[in-house]
Design a protein around this motif. Structure first.
Motif, PDB file in Angstrom:
ATOM      1  N   ALA A   1       0.810  -1.223   0.000  1.00 37.72           N
ATOM      2  CA  ALA A   1       0.000   0.000   0.000  1.00 37.72           C
ATOM      3  C   ALA A   1       0.842   1.271   0.000  1.00 37.72           C
ATOM      4  O   ALA A   1       0.320   2.353  -0.263  1.00 37.72           O
ATOM      5  CB  ALA A   1      -0.935   0.002   1.209  1.00 37.72           C
ATOM      6  N   ILE A   2       2.125   1.161   0.263  1.00 35.76           N
ATOM      7  CA  ILE A   2       2.975   2.349   0.367  1.00 35.76           C
ATOM      8  C   ILE A   2       2.903   3.204  -0.884  1.00 35.76           C
ATOM      9  O   ILE A   2       2.687   4.412  -0.825  1.00 35.76           O
ATOM     10  CB  ILE A   2       4.434   1.959   0.690  1.00 35.76           C
ATOM     11  N   GLY A   3       3.091   2.606  -2.051  1.00 35.35           N
ATOM     12  CA  GLY A   3       3.072   3.359  -3.309  1.00 35.35           C
ATOM     13  C   GLY A   3       1.744   4.054  -3.539  1.00 35.35           C
ATOM     14  O   GLY A   3       1.699   5.202  -3.989  1.00 35.35           O
ATOM     15  N   GLU A   4       0.663   3.378  -3.214  1.00 27.25           N
ATOM     16  CA  GLU A   4      -0.668   3.968  -3.381  1.00 27.25           C
ATOM     17  C   GLU A   4      -0.834   5.202  -2.491  1.00 27.25           C
ATOM     18  O   GLU A   4      -1.333   6.234  -2.933  1.00 27.25           O
ATOM     19  CB  GLU A   4      -1.727   2.921  -3.025  1.00 27.25           C
TER      20      GLU A   4
ATOM     21  N   ILE B   1       6.737  11.739  -7.533  1.00 29.12           N
ATOM     22  CA  ILE B   1       7.546  10.816  -6.740  1.00 29.12           C
ATOM     23  C   ILE B   1       8.782  10.499  -7.567  1.00 29.12           C
ATOM     24  O   ILE B   1       8.679   9.966  -8.670  1.00 29.12           O
ATOM     25  CB  ILE B   1       6.787   9.517  -6.411  1.00 29.12           C
ATOM     26  N   ALA B   2       9.928  10.878  -7.070  1.00 21.64           N
ATOM     27  CA  ALA B   2      11.191  10.560  -7.731  1.00 21.64           C
ATOM     28  C   ALA B   2      11.772   9.347  -7.001  1.00 21.64           C
ATOM     29  O   ALA B   2      12.052   9.403  -5.810  1.00 21.64           O
ATOM     30  CB  ALA B   2      12.140  11.747  -7.666  1.00 21.64           C
TER      31      ALA B   2
ATOM     32  N   PHE C   1      13.138   2.812   2.559  1.00 24.29           N
ATOM     33  CA  PHE C   1      12.926   1.507   3.178  1.00 24.29           C
ATOM     34  C   PHE C   1      13.590   0.476   2.302  1.00 24.29           C
ATOM     35  O   PHE C   1      13.971   0.763   1.170  1.00 24.29           O
ATOM     36  CB  PHE C   1      11.433   1.209   3.379  1.00 24.29           C
ATOM     37  N   GLY C   2      13.782  -0.711   2.813  1.00 22.59           N
ATOM     38  CA  GLY C   2      14.454  -1.696   1.984  1.00 22.59           C
ATOM     39  C   GLY C   2      14.761  -2.984   2.689  1.00 22.59           C
ATOM     40  O   GLY C   2      14.027  -3.409   3.572  1.00 22.59           O
TER      41      GLY C   2
ATOM     42  N   HIS D   1      15.072   1.421  -1.057  1.00 24.79           N
ATOM     43  CA  HIS D   1      14.117   2.052  -1.971  1.00 24.79           C
ATOM     44  C   HIS D   1      13.983   3.503  -1.513  1.00 24.79           C
ATOM     45  O   HIS D   1      13.510   3.766  -0.417  1.00 24.79           O
ATOM     46  CB  HIS D   1      12.754   1.364  -1.904  1.00 24.79           C
ATOM     47  N   VAL D   2      14.420   4.417  -2.341  1.00 30.41           N
ATOM     48  CA  VAL D   2      14.381   5.847  -2.027  1.00 30.41           C
ATOM     49  C   VAL D   2      13.209   6.468  -2.787  1.00 30.41           C
ATOM     50  O   VAL D   2      13.101   6.289  -4.006  1.00 30.41           O
ATOM     51  CB  VAL D   2      15.691   6.546  -2.443  1.00 30.41           C
ATOM     52  N   ASN D   3      12.354   7.178  -2.072  1.00 30.81           N
ATOM     53  CA  ASN D   3      11.207   7.847  -2.686  1.00 30.81           C
ATOM     54  C   ASN D   3      11.188   9.302  -2.224  1.00 30.81           C
ATOM     55  O   ASN D   3      10.929   9.570  -1.048  1.00 30.81           O
ATOM     56  CB  ASN D   3       9.894   7.181  -2.255  1.00 30.81           C
ATOM     57  N   PHE D   4      11.499  10.223  -3.130  1.00 31.04           N
ATOM     58  CA  PHE D   4      11.363  11.635  -2.821  1.00 31.04           C
ATOM     59  C   PHE D   4       9.911  11.999  -3.110  1.00 31.04           C
ATOM     60  O   PHE D   4       9.401  11.770  -4.209  1.00 31.04           O
ATOM     61  CB  PHE D   4      12.315  12.491  -3.661  1.00 31.04           C
TER      62      PHE D   4
END
Length: 125
Positions: free
Chosen positions: A45-48, A57-58, A90-91, A99-102
């Motif tokens: 669900a994180i991406g959602e 989201i970069a 997170f990873g 996994h890097v999400n700006f």
């Protein structure tokens, strides 16, 4: 010892080590967790959640030596602060994958931010 006793011993030792790390909240070894289904649902669900709450989201998937994970995350957090964006990392602690999400709502964000992440990885080794 049988296998289950060895696994339990290792999990306890790992928890003792991790609990000493600044910012550590908790961990659930999936093979031994009754929460496995809940954890995977939350992970999926994180991406959602990101897409619902941020315009851009970069993303970068990076790998650093396991002993350098905290260094990498600290440098990435500093990069996010300098660029006035949020970041979620997170990873997999076992293999050094992050996994890097700006998370960005500002249309004028630094489009080269991911290049800076790759520079950090190269610098770390």
């Amino acid at each position: 010892y049988d296998i289950e006793e060895q696994q339990e011993f290792l999990i306890i030792k790992l928890y003792e080590i991790l609990s000493k790390i600044k910012g550590f909240l908790d961990f659930y070894p999936l093979a031994a967790s009754s929460k496995e289904k809940e954890i995977w649902q939350a992970r999926r669900a994180i991406g959602e959640v990101f897409r619902e709450n941020f315009k851009y989201i970069a993303k970068a998937d990076i790998v650093v030596p396991r002993g350098k994970i905290l260094t990498a995350i600290d440098k990435i957090k500093t990069l996010a602060i300098k660029n006035s964006v949020d970041v979620s990392c997170f990873g997999h602690a076992g293999d050094g994958n992050i996994h890097v999400n700006f998370l960005i709502n500002n249309e004028n964000f630094n489009k080269n931010i991911l290049q800076n992440v790759y520079k950090i990885v190269k610098e770390i080794g």
